[in-house]
Design an enzyme around this catalytic site. Sequence first.
Site, mmCIF file in Angstrom:
data_model
loop_
_atom_site.group_PDB
_atom_site.id
_atom_site.type_symbol
_atom_site.label_atom_id
_atom_site.label_comp_id
_atom_site.label_asym_id
_atom_site.label_seq_id
_atom_site.Cartn_x
_atom_site.Cartn_y
_atom_site.Cartn_z
ATOM 1 N N THR A 152 0.829 -1.206 0.000
ATOM 2 C CA THR A 152 0.000 0.000 0.000
ATOM 3 C C THR A 152 0.861 1.253 0.000
ATOM 4 O O THR A 152 0.423 2.308 -0.397
ATOM 5 C CB THR A 152 -0.888 0.045 1.247
ATOM 6 N N ARG A 170 8.968 -0.740 -1.775
ATOM 7 C CA ARG A 170 10.055 -0.423 -0.827
ATOM 8 C C ARG A 170 11.071 -1.528 -0.836
ATOM 9 O O ARG A 170 10.749 -2.686 -0.588
ATOM 10 C CB ARG A 170 9.502 -0.268 0.576
ATOM 11 N N SER A 196 9.611 6.348 3.941
ATOM 12 C CA SER A 196 8.996 6.835 5.169
ATOM 13 C C SER A 196 9.962 6.901 6.347
ATOM 14 O O SER A 196 10.971 7.577 6.285
ATOM 15 C CB SER A 196 7.780 5.976 5.493
ATOM 16 N N HIS A 197 9.676 6.152 7.401
ATOM 17 C CA HIS A 197 10.443 6.229 8.646
ATOM 18 C C HIS A 197 11.615 5.252 8.665
ATOM 19 O O HIS A 197 12.293 5.131 9.681
ATOM 20 C CB HIS A 197 9.504 5.929 9.812
ATOM 21 N N ASP A 234 8.555 12.244 10.793
ATOM 22 C CA ASP A 234 9.377 11.136 10.288
ATOM 23 C C ASP A 234 10.081 11.484 8.983
ATOM 24 O O ASP A 234 10.073 12.636 8.539
ATOM 25 C CB ASP A 234 8.522 9.869 10.124
ATOM 26 N N ASP A 239 9.578 11.203 5.785
ATOM 27 C CA ASP A 239 8.879 11.895 4.699
ATOM 28 C C ASP A 239 7.829 12.881 5.198
ATOM 29 O O ASP A 239 7.062 13.427 4.404
ATOM 30 C CB ASP A 239 8.253 10.889 3.728
ATOM 31 N N ASP A 299 5.081 12.618 7.166
ATOM 32 C CA ASP A 299 3.648 12.379 7.344
ATOM 33 C C ASP A 299 3.272 11.931 8.753
ATOM 34 O O ASP A 299 2.113 12.014 9.134
ATOM 35 C CB ASP A 299 3.096 11.411 6.278
ATOM 36 N N ARG A 300 4.255 11.462 9.534
ATOM 37 C CA ARG A 300 3.927 11.039 10.902
ATOM 38 C C ARG A 300 4.220 12.149 11.904
ATOM 39 O O ARG A 300 4.983 13.069 11.603
ATOM 40 C CB ARG A 300 4.750 9.816 11.296
ATOM 41 N N THR A 330 -6.073 -0.910 8.823
ATOM 42 C CA THR A 330 -4.802 -0.191 8.912
ATOM 43 C C THR A 330 -4.351 0.291 7.541
ATOM 44 O O THR A 330 -4.452 -0.446 6.560
ATOM 45 C CB THR A 330 -3.741 -1.141 9.507
ATOM 46 N N GLU A 333 -4.306 7.291 12.894
ATOM 47 C CA GLU A 333 -3.900 5.927 13.191
ATOM 48 C C GLU A 333 -3.025 5.925 14.433
ATOM 49 O O GLU A 333 -2.308 6.896 14.697
ATOM 50 C CB GLU A 333 -3.075 5.352 12.033
ATOM 51 N N SER A 362 -0.354 4.587 14.776
ATOM 52 C CA SER A 362 1.048 4.584 14.387
ATOM 53 C C SER A 362 1.569 5.993 14.101
ATOM 54 O O SER A 362 2.471 6.167 13.302
ATOM 55 C CB SER A 362 1.222 3.697 13.161
ATOM 56 N N LYS A 404 -1.468 11.554 5.541
ATOM 57 C CA LYS A 404 -1.320 12.034 6.904
ATOM 58 C C LYS A 404 -0.273 13.143 6.893
ATOM 59 O O LYS A 404 0.523 13.238 5.959
ATOM 60 C CB LYS A 404 -0.967 10.899 7.852
ATOM 61 N N ARG A 436 2.240 -7.407 15.525
ATOM 62 C CA ARG A 436 1.854 -6.251 16.330
ATOM 63 C C ARG A 436 0.721 -6.667 17.262
ATOM 64 O O ARG A 436 -0.265 -7.259 16.816
ATOM 65 C CB ARG A 436 1.386 -5.099 15.444
HETATM 66 C C1 G1P Z 1 2.365 0.639 9.484
HETATM 67 C C2 G1P Z 1 1.369 1.237 10.453
HETATM 68 C C3 G1P Z 1 0.172 1.754 9.701
HETATM 69 C C4 G1P Z 1 0.628 2.757 8.641
HETATM 70 C C5 G1P Z 1 1.685 2.118 7.750
HETATM 71 C C6 G1P Z 1 2.263 3.121 6.753
HETATM 72 O O1 G1P Z 1 1.785 -0.441 8.808
HETATM 73 O O2 G1P Z 1 0.966 0.290 11.417
HETATM 74 O O3 G1P Z 1 -0.724 2.355 10.602
HETATM 75 O O4 G1P Z 1 -0.450 3.185 7.857
HETATM 76 O O5 G1P Z 1 2.749 1.611 8.546
HETATM 77 O O6 G1P Z 1 2.885 4.202 7.396
HETATM 78 P P1 G1P Z 1 1.992 -1.970 9.247
HETATM 79 O O7 G1P Z 1 3.480 -2.213 9.265
HETATM 80 O O8 G1P Z 1 1.419 -2.121 10.616
HETATM 81 O O9 G1P Z 1 1.269 -2.778 8.219
HETATM 82 ZN ZN ZN Z 2 6.140 8.453 6.700
#
Ligand code: G1P
Ligand code: ZN
Length: 543
Positions: free
Chosen positions: A18, A22, A113-114, A277, A279, A281-282, A344, A363, A365, A376, A496
């Site tokens: 989604t 990566r 991302s992070h 983070d 990029d 968004d967090r 999620t 979320e 997260s 986000k 998780r």
């Molecule tokens: C994780 C977070 C989810 C977030 C996603 C992308 O996904 O739990 O809330 O939308 O990263 O930043 P997960 O690794 O749990 O599938």
């Molecule tokens: Zn991010």
Amino acid sequence: MTILTMPTTPFDGQKPGTSGLRKKVKVFQQPNYSENFIQSVFDVVEGKEGALLVIGGDGRFHNRTVIQQAVRMAAANGFGKVLVGQGGILSTPAASNVIRQYGAIGGLVLSASHNPGGPDEDFGIKYNVSNGGPAPEKITEAIYDRTTTIDRWLTVEAADIDLDAIGTVEVGGMSVEVIDSVADYAALMEALFDFDAIRGMADGGFTLAFDAMSAVTGPYAHEIFEGRLGFAPGTVRNGTPLEDFGHHHPDPNLVHAKELYDLMMSAAAPDFGAASDGDGDRNLIIGKGIFITPSDSLAMLAANAHLAKGYAGGLKGIARSMPTSAAADRVAEALGISCFETPTGWKFFGNLLDAGMATICGEESAGTGSDHVREKDGIWAVLLWLNILAIRQVPAKALAQDHWARFGRNYYARHDYEALSTDKANALIAELTAALPALPATAHGPLVVAAADSFSYADPVDGSVSANQGLRVMFEGGSRIVFRLSGTGTEGATLRVYLERYEPAGGTLDAETPDMLADLIAAADAIAGIVRHTGRTAPDVVT
Ligand code: G1P
Ligand code: ZN
């Protein structure tokens, strides 16, 4: 001139998730690899002839290389114009805004991302569509299908462009404009929030520490917090984007942003602390002497959003991902609006936002955002907090205590078990899934199971159904444990476990979270056999 290139290394056909594709930088550096993926995206985009495309990333290692490749390929594929952030920089929410504001057909957002950056670390490419949000599943599936059959990619012969010079150049007959990465985003924030009120608070001595984690938000934070809002120089820490994020994980949680956390718990704490983070968004929110969980932050922002001018008309609805605590549900109930519970992943909010059914979403997260973009947005969340505090004239801690006194408190933690063998993690989930029907009415210590199921979501806008989105065990009294496997990990499987205990108003509202969750933690192992399946006696990360 268009050159047709036969791939020498076929795309490896691994499914982009989604959050796009990566992989390690080394994987993206293989001949034809990035090109094959980008071409697969372009082959799927309908109506690209003459259209506007946005390209930008979080500044991590390999960002500039892929941007140059993508620009040449966009020209060969018939796009009319490309907008690129200066230096190749666009935070994910800023990219979403640029796509929407300029009416682009879509955009390539380059980020992992992070996750850490550097020659041996992670890279990513994702495609966002014209509403500014991540491509929906039918498009990512079509991109994936295309990667399995792709036999050529298109490019033009042209030199690299100067990514640092604002202005318009031509590449293979297509125009490329390098735009200020920050200006449009900062203007949007100024339209949503009362900058005068926040500036007044800063003038009055209110202090802020914002940790950009050497990632993409640095330039945005410098301009907005120090430039436009008048917070003191030095308010923004780690404010220069580095290709390797200074060897840190740009992940704003209590593990990777420990320095900020320790500062906020110390006698020298400023009034408010926040981080974002890789990029942008967090968000991480820490008041003086108090960590605000993302679930609580969503609820508190929703309860007070009307104090900011962009939300003065009230909220249409709230949306939260299923594992996010139910704190926001109580706010929605009090406001008389709907609260949607989605699987999620941010993409599930897109339809609700587009349909005007939800205004704010979040979320657990550390993702919070609204209908101003379709991603986000870390800095947005910090600004909404600051706007609310400026109007209410209370410290963050008092605001939280006041919130709990009114709505009750959802004690909450997430336990992550990382890099598990995929077989073992799958076995745990399979066994628990089979055990769910027999769980109701069983007792685990003082906890009695009220209901248990595998979460399935029917999108209220398009009716599409997403099944198997996490296993829920609900207890009498409103406590809950959720088990799910991460969809974003790069190494093995990550389990998780989300733990939540509700204390109503008038109950124990100021206890330590681990104490309040002890019975649930024991129940989680008794119910799912975490130690038995994984051999792990403690989680790797607690957030
Ligand atoms: C994780 C977070 C989810 C977030 C996603 C992308 O996904 O739990 O809330 O939308 O990263 O930043 P997960 O690794 O749990 O599938
Ligand atoms: Zn991010």
